[in-house]
Design a protein around this motif. Structure first.
Motif, mmCIF file in Angstrom:
data_model
loop_
_atom_site.group_PDB
_atom_site.id
_atom_site.type_symbol
_atom_site.label_atom_id
_atom_site.label_comp_id
_atom_site.label_asym_id
_atom_site.label_seq_id
_atom_site.Cartn_x
_atom_site.Cartn_y
_atom_site.Cartn_z
ATOM 1 N N GLU A 178 0.838 -1.195 0.000
ATOM 2 C CA GLU A 178 0.000 0.000 0.000
ATOM 3 C C GLU A 178 0.872 1.245 0.000
ATOM 4 O OE1 GLU A 178 -2.997 0.078 2.995
ATOM 5 O OE2 GLU A 178 -3.681 -1.935 2.533
ATOM 6 N N THR A 228 0.363 5.763 -0.140
ATOM 7 C CA THR A 228 -0.486 6.949 -0.212
ATOM 8 C C THR A 228 0.297 8.043 -0.915
ATOM 9 O OG1 THR A 228 -1.636 6.376 1.828
ATOM 10 C CG2 THR A 228 -1.774 8.663 1.104
ATOM 11 N N ASN A 266 0.181 12.087 -2.236
ATOM 12 C CA ASN A 266 -0.491 13.378 -2.125
ATOM 13 C C ASN A 266 -0.679 13.924 -3.527
ATOM 14 O OD1 ASN A 266 -0.534 13.490 0.758
ATOM 15 N ND2 ASN A 266 1.654 13.881 0.672
ATOM 16 N N ASN A 277 -5.363 13.251 -1.096
ATOM 17 C CA ASN A 277 -4.465 12.141 -1.386
ATOM 18 C C ASN A 277 -5.219 10.958 -1.968
ATOM 19 O OD1 ASN A 277 -5.608 10.709 0.797
ATOM 20 N ND2 ASN A 277 -4.046 11.431 2.207
ATOM 21 N N ASP A 304 -5.086 6.602 -1.732
ATOM 22 C CA ASP A 304 -4.522 5.370 -1.170
ATOM 23 C C ASP A 304 -4.570 4.318 -2.267
ATOM 24 O OD1 ASP A 304 -4.150 6.372 1.450
ATOM 25 O OD2 ASP A 304 -6.275 6.085 1.869
#
Length: 68
Positions: free
Chosen positions: A2, A4, A6, A40, A42
């Protein structure tokens, strides 16, 4: 895996769909979920099939700026 990212410039549902759609087209991306309030996205992905640079490029191709 995973990650994330921005993303600057996302303001509406169309932005959300553009970014999620571009990421979901990439081989190896299992899921992409934009949070407009946080600015953001994910991403759940298989790092043996796709890398962060390819995901950034897919988002930037939609007209948004990405900062990791």
């Amino acid at each position: 895996m995973e990650k994330t990212l921005n993303v600057q410039g996302m303001t509406c549902g169309h932005c959300k769909m553009s970014v999620e759609g571009a990421l979901n087209k990439l081989d190896g991306v299992a899921a992409a979920e934009v949070n407009l309030d946080a600015g953001n996205v994910d991403i759940t992905f298989d790092e043996s099939k796709v890398n962060v640079d390819a995901m950034k490029e897919a988002i930037e191709d939609q007209g948004y700026d990405v900062s990791a």
